[in-house]
Each structure stands twice: as C-alpha cells, then as structure tokens.
Design a protein around this motif. Structure first.
Motif, PDB file in Angstrom:
ATOM      1  N   VAL A 185       0.796  -1.220   0.145  1.00 50.29           N
ATOM      2  CA  VAL A 185      -0.021   0.003   0.073  1.00 50.29           C
ATOM      3  C   VAL A 185       1.045   1.371  -0.037  1.00 50.29           C
ATOM      4  CG1 VAL A 185      -1.598   1.416   1.214  1.00 50.29           C
ATOM      5  CG2 VAL A 185      -2.062  -1.155   0.975  1.00 50.29           C
ATOM      6  N   GLU A 186       1.839   1.240   0.842  1.00 56.48           N
ATOM      7  CA  GLU A 186       3.028   2.055   0.821  1.00 56.48           C
ATOM      8  C   GLU A 186       3.375   2.627  -0.621  1.00 56.48           C
ATOM      9  OE1 GLU A 186       7.005   3.853   3.058  1.00 56.48           O
ATOM     10  OE2 GLU A 186       6.258   1.831   3.424  1.00 56.48           O
ATOM     11  N   GLN A 187       3.869   1.720  -1.359  1.00 56.60           N
ATOM     12  CA  GLN A 187       4.470   1.774  -2.653  1.00 56.60           C
ATOM     13  C   GLN A 187       3.458   2.202  -3.572  1.00 56.60           C
ATOM     14  OE1 GLN A 187       7.949   1.497  -3.223  1.00 56.60           O
ATOM     15  NE2 GLN A 187       8.218   0.946  -1.129  1.00 56.60           N
ATOM     16  N   LEU A 188       2.362   1.569  -3.398  1.00 60.96           N
ATOM     17  CA  LEU A 188       1.208   1.944  -4.331  1.00 60.96           C
ATOM     18  C   LEU A 188       0.761   3.348  -4.374  1.00 60.96           C
ATOM     19  CD1 LEU A 188      -0.781   1.493  -6.888  1.00 60.96           C
ATOM     20  CD2 LEU A 188      -2.336   0.248  -4.731  1.00 60.96           C
ATOM     21  N   ALA A 189       0.583   3.769  -3.014  1.00 64.27           N
ATOM     22  CA  ALA A 189       0.233   5.246  -2.905  1.00 64.27           C
ATOM     23  C   ALA A 189       1.269   6.337  -3.491  1.00 64.27           C
ATOM     24  CB  ALA A 189       0.253   5.331  -1.186  1.00 64.27           C
ATOM     25  N   LEU A 190       2.704   5.961  -3.116  1.00 65.18           N
ATOM     26  CA  LEU A 190       3.469   6.971  -3.702  1.00 65.18           C
ATOM     27  C   LEU A 190       3.578   6.766  -5.133  1.00 65.18           C
ATOM     28  CD1 LEU A 190       6.363   5.929  -1.209  1.00 65.18           C
ATOM     29  CD2 LEU A 190       5.309   7.820  -1.223  1.00 65.18           C
ATOM     30  N   GLY A 191       3.586   5.604  -5.713  1.00 67.54           N
ATOM     31  CA  GLY A 191       3.495   5.584  -7.159  1.00 67.54           C
ATOM     32  C   GLY A 191       2.207   6.326  -7.733  1.00 67.54           C
ATOM     33  N   LEU A 192       0.999   6.176  -7.156  1.00 70.05           N
ATOM     34  CA  LEU A 192      -0.043   6.782  -7.823  1.00 70.05           C
ATOM     35  C   LEU A 192       0.125   8.269  -7.610  1.00 70.05           C
ATOM     36  CD1 LEU A 192      -2.885   4.617  -6.246  1.00 70.05           C
ATOM     37  CD2 LEU A 192      -2.293   4.974  -8.763  1.00 70.05           C
ATOM     38  N   SER A 193       0.758   8.826  -6.460  1.00 69.03           N
ATOM     39  CA  SER A 193       1.104  10.227  -6.193  1.00 69.03           C
ATOM     40  C   SER A 193       1.898  10.687  -7.270  1.00 69.03           C
ATOM     41  CB  SER A 193       1.542  10.284  -4.844  1.00 69.03           C
ATOM     42  OG  SER A 193       1.968  11.922  -4.488  1.00 69.03           O
ATOM     43  N   ASN A 194       3.241   9.991  -7.550  1.00 71.59           N
ATOM     44  CA  ASN A 194       3.889  10.276  -8.573  1.00 71.59           C
ATOM     45  C   ASN A 194       3.397  10.473  -9.839  1.00 71.59           C
ATOM     46  OD1 ASN A 194       5.932  10.620  -6.830  1.00 71.59           O
ATOM     47  ND2 ASN A 194       6.762   8.681  -6.960  1.00 71.59           N
ATOM     48  N   ALA A 195       2.130   9.760 -10.228  1.00 72.24           N
ATOM     49  CA  ALA A 195       1.609   9.404 -11.407  1.00 72.24           C
ATOM     50  C   ALA A 195       0.585  10.932 -11.468  1.00 72.24           C
ATOM     51  CB  ALA A 195       0.930   8.322 -11.634  1.00 72.24           C
ATOM     52  N   ARG A 196       0.429  11.631 -10.382  1.00 70.24           N
ATOM     53  CA  ARG A 196      -0.187  12.891 -10.311  1.00 70.24           C
ATOM     54  C   ARG A 196      -1.925  12.625 -10.318  1.00 70.24           C
ATOM     55  NH1 ARG A 196       2.575  17.332 -11.754  1.00 70.24           N
ATOM     56  NH2 ARG A 196       4.649  16.999 -13.016  1.00 70.24           N
ATOM     57  N   THR A 197      -2.062  11.490  -9.386  1.00 66.46           N
ATOM     58  CA  THR A 197      -3.391  11.281  -9.104  1.00 66.46           C
ATOM     59  C   THR A 197      -3.905  11.934  -7.568  1.00 66.46           C
ATOM     60  OG1 THR A 197      -2.904   9.062  -7.886  1.00 66.46           O
ATOM     61  CG2 THR A 197      -3.552   9.137 -10.465  1.00 66.46           C
ATOM     62  N   ASP A 198      -5.051  12.101  -7.312  1.00 59.91           N
ATOM     63  CA  ASP A 198      -5.197  12.503  -5.723  1.00 59.91           C
ATOM     64  C   ASP A 198      -5.540  11.285  -5.041  1.00 59.91           C
ATOM     65  OD1 ASP A 198      -6.371  13.361  -3.718  1.00 59.91           O
ATOM     66  OD2 ASP A 198      -8.351  14.490  -4.649  1.00 59.91           O
TER      67      ASP A 198
END
Length: 338
Positions: A24-37
């Motif tokens: 979940v930590e890696q997914l959250a950081l990855g999604l954030s880097n992809a400019r999602t909210d």
C-alpha cells in the motif's frame, strides 16, 4: 475525466507493518507520482503507525477512522472517491458492499496465499466469496489467483525505485513475519550449519519466543523495524525459506537495492527470480541446496557479486517498478469505471 484528476482511496485495516502495508505504501507513492489524488484510509487506529507517519512525511493524505461501519459509510459518501482499492480481508468485506450501493468503482487485491486458521479462516472465506462485488479483483500470485471463486487478474507487486541506494552490506538476513508460513525456523537451522557466520532476523510474530529458545549464538533478533530503508543497506543476501508466499515485497525491496535472494520455489517467486542469474530458486524443502547457495555466495568474488546485483536491479526496473506497473493499473481503473 482525465487520469491525473482521479480521486483514489487505498483502504486497509492495519496494526503494524508487513507485506500488505509495504504494498500500500508503494502503491500510494506510485499513484502520487503519477499525479493522481490519492488518500490512504486506515479503518481503525491502533496507535502510531509507521506507514501513516512515512506517508505524511512524503506529503500524502491519510485518514484514520474509528473502526465503525457507519463511520466508513459516512466517510465514503462525503469524500466521493472515484475508485476505492481495498487491501486485506476486513477492508474488502466492509468496503465492497458500500461501493456497490453508492455506485463507486471498487478494486480489491488479494495478497495472501497461506492457509488460515481459527477466526481468520472464516474471515478469509467470507472475503474471497464476496470478492465478486468488486469491479476488478487482483491477485499477487498464481496460487492466490486460483484460490479465488470469481474472475480475477494477476497483478505484479512493485516498488518505487526513486532514491533507492544500492546495498553495500554483507549480512545474511531473514525479513518478515515470524509465523508458520514464513518458516523462520528453517533460517535458524541454516545458521546452525554456519557457526562462523552471523545471521540476522528482522521481524516479529508468534514464533519469536520459540525461535529465540532454539537459535544459536550467531543469530541476532532485531525485531520489527519501523523503517527498513535504514536496514537494507546492511544486507548482502536475503533468504526466503517460506512454505507459502504470494510475491513477497521483501524480495522486491531487496532486489531493487541489488541484494540477491535465495528462496524456496513458492508463490510467484519463479516469475521474479532467475536461478543463478539474479538470485537462486530452490525446490521447496531442499535444505541442502540452500546450504550450498550460502557457501557459493559467501565464497564469490567481487565481480560475481556485482553481476548478481546488476541483474537483480535490472529485473525490478523493467518489470516490478512503479514506472512499469502503475500506468497499467491506472488504465485498469479507467476501464472498469467506464
């Protein structure tokens, strides 16, 4: 709606740190880097949580609820996320019916392949048999996929490779929960075969006291770590002696830092490890072959170790990095939303 404006929630119930929390930590950081909210929602508070603390430090948004179903319902109605992605049995069981009623896109990932016991076995059965309520279901390994009674897709675990320094350590280490499916006692028995080498265990769990009673003096128990990033730089070889796995985050974290992995062939590790190329994949329970790998790794020269490190890092960058996996996941979110 464009991808970078999607409001995505990652929901889990967590008391500590393990494979799901790392994912979940890696997914959250990855999604954030992809400019999602992106928002990580903890269903209940069990005190200070290492993932919560790190996500806040990285500037991500987190919500902590009070464990009540009505609070979750109200939070979802008020927050109006476009997609909710659940992780773990409690999040899946509670969130999926709410999203079905409210017409919100839901995805669920199943991480665990081990056999459950007691109450957890009942919860796990209910989780799997309500998975059909999600718009998209993912499994992190083929055995987990085959255990689901509904349509699902195989999805790679992944790690963020930004600011990931390579390890220059030489510790032989076990990283994970000290429980039956992880078979930490095999690691302890391995240490007995090499009394002149130091072995390190990072993790905690129900088997710890038993393991401390039987462990030789060359085994050090470090306990659960709040920040493994400070630990990986000291590790030179990761041993995964598990009886059951999905695609363990510890293997991905290690290989992203150039740490080769010696593992028994369980779960999806055969998709990750190429024997004697970026690590070693050993027939389940073949303890003598594992002993031989330790001998070979310990006696290898600097050139050979550099080759193993390079191949491990390359495997992660090409197939198991956030850059490789997150765009595929965002496309899937968009497809099921439509």
């Amino acid at each position: 709606m464009t991808t970078n404006k999607k409001k995505i929630w990652l929901v889990l119930d967590s008391r500590g740190f393990g494979g799901i929390e790392s994912h979940v930590e890696q997914l959250a950081l990855g999604l954030s880097n992809a400019r999602t909210d992106v928002t990580v929602v903890f269903l209940n508070s069990y005190g200070e949580h290492p993932v919560h603390k790190r996500l806040l430090y990285c500037g991500l948004h987190c919500d902590v609820l009070d464990g009540r179903f009505m609070s979750l319902w109200q939070a979802i109605r008020k927050g109006k996320p476009d997609v909710i992605h659940t992780h773990g049995y409690k999040a899946g069981i509670l969130v999926r019916p709410i999203t079905k009623i409210l017409g919100i896109t839901c995805a669920s990932t199943f991480h665990s392949g081990e056999v459950k016991e007691g109450k957890i076995k009942l919860y796990d059965w209910f989780d799997r048999h309500t998975a059909f309520l999600a718009n998209q279901v993912y499994a992190v390994s083929t055995p987990v996929l085959e255990s689901l009674p509904c349509a699902a897709k195989l999805a790679n675990n992944f790690v963020n490779t930004h600011n990931t320094p390579p390890s220059d350590g030489d510790q032989i280490a076990f990283v994970g929960r000290l429980s039956k499916e992880k078979a930490p006692e095999r690691f302890v028995h391995l240490a007995k075969r090499f009394p002149h080498l130091d072995f390190h265990i990072y993790g905690d769990g129900p088997m710890r006291k038993q393991l401390e009673r039987i462990a030789p003096q060359n085994v050090t128990f470090h306990g659960a770590q709040s920040d493994m990033r400070k630990v990986w730089i000291h590790i030179g070889l990761l041993v995964i002696p598990s009886r059951a796995e999905g695609l363990p985050m510890s293997a991905l974290e290690a290989m992203a830092r150039g740490i080769p992995v010696a593992a028994f062939n369980v779960g999806a590790l055969d998709k990750l490890i190429q024997h004697d190329q970026n690590g070693w994949l050993i027939k389940q329970g073949d303890f003598e072959s594992l002993v031989n790998v330790i001998h070979m790794w310990r006696n290898s020269d600097a050139v050979q170790r550099a080759q193993w490190r390079m191949r491990a890092i390359k495997t992660i960058e090409q197939r198991y990095s956030a850059e490789a996996v997150v765009p595929q996941l965002l496309q899937a979110y968009t497809a099921v939303a439509k």
